[in-house]
Design a protein around this motif. Structure first.
Motif, PDB file in Angstrom:
ATOM      1  N   LEU A 134       0.814  -1.223   0.000  1.00 20.54           N
ATOM      2  CA  LEU A 134       0.000   0.000   0.000  1.00 20.54           C
ATOM      3  C   LEU A 134       0.847   1.274   0.000  1.00 20.54           C
ATOM      4  CD1 LEU A 134      -2.597  -1.096   2.729  1.00 20.54           C
ATOM      5  CD2 LEU A 134      -2.920  -1.126   0.249  1.00 20.54           C
ATOM      6  N   LEU A 135       2.130   1.140  -0.312  1.00 19.13           N
ATOM      7  CA  LEU A 135       3.054   2.265  -0.114  1.00 19.13           C
ATOM      8  C   LEU A 135       2.686   3.509  -0.901  1.00 19.13           C
ATOM      9  CD1 LEU A 135       5.749   2.820  -2.327  1.00 19.13           C
ATOM     10  CD2 LEU A 135       5.781   0.383  -1.994  1.00 19.13           C
ATOM     11  N   ASN A 136       2.044   3.361  -2.061  1.00 14.27           N
ATOM     12  CA  ASN A 136       1.694   4.532  -2.879  1.00 14.27           C
ATOM     13  C   ASN A 136       0.271   5.030  -2.631  1.00 14.27           C
ATOM     14  OD1 ASN A 136       4.153   4.791  -4.394  1.00 14.27           O
ATOM     15  ND2 ASN A 136       3.586   2.900  -5.449  1.00 14.27           N
ATOM     16  N   GLN A 137      -0.451   4.391  -1.704  1.00 12.99           N
ATOM     17  CA  GLN A 137      -1.830   4.803  -1.411  1.00 12.99           C
ATOM     18  C   GLN A 137      -1.812   5.918  -0.366  1.00 12.99           C
ATOM     19  OE1 GLN A 137      -4.758   3.480  -2.702  1.00 12.99           O
ATOM     20  NE2 GLN A 137      -3.537   2.218  -4.091  1.00 12.99           N
ATOM     21  N   LYS A 138      -2.473   7.014  -0.684  1.00 13.16           N
ATOM     22  CA  LYS A 138      -2.542   8.120   0.279  1.00 13.16           C
ATOM     23  C   LYS A 138      -3.825   7.991   1.101  1.00 13.16           C
ATOM     24  CE  LYS A 138      -1.888  13.087   0.744  1.00 13.16           C
ATOM     25  NZ  LYS A 138      -2.747  13.208   1.915  1.00 13.16           N
ATOM     26  N   PHE A 139      -3.660   7.877   2.403  1.00 13.93           N
ATOM     27  CA  PHE A 139      -4.802   7.786   3.310  1.00 13.93           C
ATOM     28  C   PHE A 139      -4.930   9.088   4.089  1.00 13.93           C
ATOM     29  CE2 PHE A 139      -3.476   3.419   2.581  1.00 13.93           C
ATOM     30  CZ  PHE A 139      -4.684   2.801   2.286  1.00 13.93           C
ATOM     31  N   ASP A 140      -6.165   9.576   4.216  1.00 17.41           N
ATOM     32  CA  ASP A 140      -6.393  10.805   4.981  1.00 17.41           C
ATOM     33  C   ASP A 140      -6.070  10.582   6.451  1.00 17.41           C
ATOM     34  OD1 ASP A 140      -7.753  12.668   2.935  1.00 17.41           O
ATOM     35  OD2 ASP A 140      -8.834  10.786   2.717  1.00 17.41           O
ATOM     36  N   VAL A 141      -6.370   9.398   6.942  1.00 21.85           N
ATOM     37  CA  VAL A 141      -6.134   9.066   8.344  1.00 21.85           C
ATOM     38  C   VAL A 141      -6.115   7.551   8.469  1.00 21.85           C
ATOM     39  CG1 VAL A 141      -8.601   9.152   8.910  1.00 21.85           C
ATOM     40  CG2 VAL A 141      -6.917   9.525  10.717  1.00 21.85           C
ATOM     41  N   ILE A 142      -5.412   7.062   9.482  1.00 20.72           N
ATOM     42  CA  ILE A 142      -5.422   5.635   9.797  1.00 20.72           C
ATOM     43  C   ILE A 142      -6.061   5.469  11.167  1.00 20.72           C
ATOM     44  CG2 ILE A 142      -4.025   3.570  10.246  1.00 20.72           C
ATOM     45  CD1 ILE A 142      -1.864   4.783   8.433  1.00 20.72           C
ATOM     46  N   TYR A 143      -7.201   4.798  11.204  1.00 18.91           N
ATOM     47  CA  TYR A 143      -7.828   4.452  12.476  1.00 18.91           C
ATOM     48  C   TYR A 143      -7.359   3.055  12.870  1.00 18.91           C
ATOM     49  CZ  TYR A 143     -11.038   8.313  11.516  1.00 18.91           C
ATOM     50  OH  TYR A 143     -11.569   9.547  11.244  1.00 18.91           O
ATOM     51  N   THR A 144      -7.318   2.815  14.164  1.00 18.62           N
ATOM     52  CA  THR A 144      -6.910   1.505  14.630  1.00 18.62           C
ATOM     53  C   THR A 144      -7.612   1.191  15.943  1.00 18.62           C
ATOM     54  OG1 THR A 144      -5.007   0.152  15.322  1.00 18.62           O
ATOM     55  CG2 THR A 144      -4.866   2.506  15.741  1.00 18.62           C
ATOM     56  N   SER A 145      -7.771  -0.067  16.218  1.00 15.08           N
ATOM     57  CA  SER A 145      -8.155  -0.490  17.560  1.00 15.08           C
ATOM     58  C   SER A 145      -7.130   0.080  18.528  1.00 15.08           C
ATOM     59  CB  SER A 145      -8.157  -2.028  17.603  1.00 15.08           C
ATOM     60  OG  SER A 145      -7.881  -2.503  18.889  1.00 15.08           O
ATOM     61  N   ASP A 146      -7.529   0.262  19.775  1.00 15.05           N
ATOM     62  CA  ASP A 146      -6.596   0.822  20.758  1.00 15.05           C
ATOM     63  C   ASP A 146      -5.728  -0.248  21.418  1.00 15.05           C
ATOM     64  OD1 ASP A 146      -8.584  -0.369  22.269  1.00 15.05           O
ATOM     65  OD2 ASP A 146      -8.786   1.281  23.686  1.00 15.05           O
ATOM     66  N   LEU A 147      -5.802  -1.495  20.953  1.00 16.55           N
ATOM     67  CA  LEU A 147      -4.958  -2.550  21.513  1.00 16.55           C
ATOM     68  C   LEU A 147      -3.568  -2.511  20.887  1.00 16.55           C
ATOM     69  CD1 LEU A 147      -7.575  -5.457  21.674  1.00 16.55           C
ATOM     70  CD2 LEU A 147      -6.763  -3.993  23.542  1.00 16.55           C
ATOM     71  N   GLY A 148      -2.579  -2.905  21.651  1.00 19.35           N
ATOM     72  CA  GLY A 148      -1.188  -2.769  21.236  1.00 19.35           C
ATOM     73  C   GLY A 148      -0.847  -3.474  19.948  1.00 19.35           C
ATOM     74  N   ARG A 149      -1.429  -4.658  19.721  1.00 22.13           N
ATOM     75  CA  ARG A 149      -1.054  -5.413  18.522  1.00 22.13           C
ATOM     76  C   ARG A 149      -1.524  -4.723  17.246  1.00 22.13           C
ATOM     77  NH1 ARG A 149      -5.243  -8.342  21.155  1.00 22.13           N
ATOM     78  NH2 ARG A 149      -6.940  -9.130  19.824  1.00 22.13           N
ATOM     79  N   THR A 150      -2.655  -4.021  17.316  1.00 19.37           N
ATOM     80  CA  THR A 150      -3.118  -3.303  16.128  1.00 19.37           C
ATOM     81  C   THR A 150      -2.394  -1.967  15.973  1.00 19.37           C
ATOM     82  OG1 THR A 150      -5.029  -2.699  17.485  1.00 19.37           O
ATOM     83  CG2 THR A 150      -5.394  -4.309  15.739  1.00 19.37           C
ATOM     84  N   LEU A 151      -2.088  -1.324  17.090  1.00 12.51           N
ATOM     85  CA  LEU A 151      -1.310  -0.077  17.008  1.00 12.51           C
ATOM     86  C   LEU A 151       0.060  -0.353  16.391  1.00 12.51           C
ATOM     87  CD1 LEU A 151      -2.239   1.539  20.433  1.00 12.51           C
ATOM     88  CD2 LEU A 151      -2.449   2.664  18.209  1.00 12.51           C
ATOM     89  N   THR A 152       0.700  -1.441  16.811  1.00 15.61           N
ATOM     90  CA  THR A 152       1.995  -1.808  16.230  1.00 15.61           C
ATOM     91  C   THR A 152       1.862  -2.090  14.748  1.00 15.61           C
ATOM     92  OG1 THR A 152       2.759  -2.721  18.334  1.00 15.61           O
ATOM     93  CG2 THR A 152       3.919  -3.448  16.351  1.00 15.61           C
ATOM     94  N   THR A 153       0.813  -2.844  14.380  1.00 14.73           N
ATOM     95  CA  THR A 153       0.572  -3.161  12.971  1.00 14.73           C
ATOM     96  C   THR A 153       0.374  -1.889  12.158  1.00 14.73           C
ATOM     97  OG1 THR A 153      -0.437  -5.287  13.572  1.00 14.73           O
ATOM     98  CG2 THR A 153      -0.925  -4.430  11.371  1.00 14.73           C
ATOM     99  N   ALA A 154      -0.427  -0.967  12.681  1.00 10.59           N
ATOM    100  CA  ALA A 154      -0.684   0.295  11.971  1.00 10.59           C
ATOM    101  C   ALA A 154       0.606   1.084  11.763  1.00 10.59           C
ATOM    102  CB  ALA A 154      -1.706   1.126  12.743  1.00 10.59           C
ATOM    103  N   LYS A 155       1.447   1.135  12.791  1.00 13.42           N
ATOM    104  CA  LYS A 155       2.710   1.882  12.685  1.00 13.42           C
ATOM    105  C   LYS A 155       3.645   1.242  11.654  1.00 13.42           C
ATOM    106  CE  LYS A 155       2.448   3.618  17.420  1.00 13.42           C
ATOM    107  NZ  LYS A 155       2.937   3.432  18.807  1.00 13.42           N
ATOM    108  N   LEU A 156       3.672  -0.084  11.623  1.00 14.24           N
ATOM    109  CA  LEU A 156       4.522  -0.778  10.651  1.00 14.24           C
ATOM    110  C   LEU A 156       4.043  -0.537   9.223  1.00 14.24           C
ATOM    111  CD1 LEU A 156       4.990  -4.145  12.564  1.00 14.24           C
ATOM    112  CD2 LEU A 156       6.802  -2.497  12.039  1.00 14.24           C
ATOM    113  N   ILE A 157       2.727  -0.562   9.032  1.00 10.05           N
ATOM    114  CA  ILE A 157       2.159  -0.295   7.701  1.00 10.05           C
ATOM    115  C   ILE A 157       2.448   1.147   7.288  1.00 10.05           C
ATOM    116  CG2 ILE A 157      -0.007  -0.062   6.399  1.00 10.05           C
ATOM    117  CD1 ILE A 157      -1.073  -2.452   8.060  1.00 10.05           C
TER     118      ILE A 157
END
Length: 200
Positions: A30-53
Motif C-alpha cells: 500500500l506504499l503509494n496509497q494516500k490515506f487521509d487518516v489511519i484508524y486503529t483499535s486501541d490494543l497494542g497489537r493493532t497499534l503496532t501493525t498500523a505503525k509498521l504499515i
C-alpha cells in the motif's frame, strides 16, 4: 496467542516475527496509497501493525494514526486467553453439535451468543453488543470523513472485519480464516457500503 491457538480478544499479546513481516509486506503493498487518516483499535497489537504499515507509506508524514476503542476485537469475558479448542468444545456440547459444525452451520450471531452463554461470568459480548460498538465507530469515521474522495484505513481484528463485511453484504462468506494483515476494501457512498475486496 494466535500461534498457540488461543482466544485473543481484549488480551493483548505482542506480534510474532511473522506478524511483523506480514504488516511490513502490507505496508509495501500500500506504499503509494494516500490515506487521509489511519484508524486503529486501541490494543497494542493493532497499534503496532498500523505503525509498521504506515512506516512503509510514502505519505507517512502526512497521515495520523487515531486509536478507537470501538474497533477492538470481541470481548470474550472470562474465556479470553483460553485455548480455542476448549471454548469451541464447550459451545458444541451446549448446542449438541459437532465442533466442526460450528462454523459450517451457525451464524456469527449464534456463535457469539453461544460463547456468551458458556462464559461463566456472562460478560463476553453478544453479537448485538459487539455490532452496536462497531457501528458507533464506523458512524464516527464516516461523519469525520465526509468528502466523496476520502480514503481511510482501519487496522483492526478478525471478528471486527467479519462483522463489518457481513453488515454491508451478508452474501459474502465471512467465516473463512482471515489472513493476518490481509486487506478488505469497502466503498461508502451516502452512508451505504459496498464490499469491493475481501481478505486479499
Amino acid at each position: 496467542m494466535n500461534k498457540y491457538k488461543k482466544m485473543q480478544g481484549w488480551s493483548d499479546a505482542p506480534l510474532t516475527q511473522q506478524g511483523i513481516q506480514d504488516a511490513i509486506a502490507t505496508g509495501k503493498r500500500l506504499l503509494n496509497q494516500k490515506f487521509d487518516v489511519i484508524y486503529t483499535s486501541d490494543l497494542g497489537r493493532t497499534l503496532t501493525t498500523a505503525k509498521l504499515i504506515k512506516e512503509e507509506n510514502i505519505y507517512r508524514n502526512e497521515t495520523n494514526i487515531i486509536p478507537k476503542q470501538e474497533f477492538r476485537e470481541t470481548f470474550f469475558g472470562s474465556l479470553d486467553g483460553s485455548f480455542s479448542d476448549y471454548v469451541y468444545g464447550m459451545i458444541a456440547e451446549k448446542l449438541n453439535i459437532e465442533v466442526s459444525d460450528i462454523f459450517k452451520t451457525l451464524s456469527l450471531e449464534e456463535i457469539a451468543d453461544a460463547l456468551k452463554e458458556v462464559d461463566k461470568t456472562k460478560e463476553a459480548e453478544s453479537q448485538k453488543e459487539f455490532e452496536q460498538r462497531i457501528n458507533k465507530g464506523v458512524a464516527e469515521v464516516l461523519k469525520d470523513n465526509k468528502n466523496s474522495d476520502s480514503k481511510v484505513m482501519i487496522v483492526t481484528h478478525g471478528n471486527v472485519i467479519r462483522t463489518i463485511v457481513n453488515m454491508v453484504d451478508s452474501s459474502i462468506p465471512v467465516k473463512q480464516e482471515l489472513k493476518n494483515s490481509g486487506v478488505t476494501t469497502i466503498e461508502f457512498t451516502d452512508g451505504k457500503g459496498k464490499v469491493v475486496g475481501f481478505n486479499e
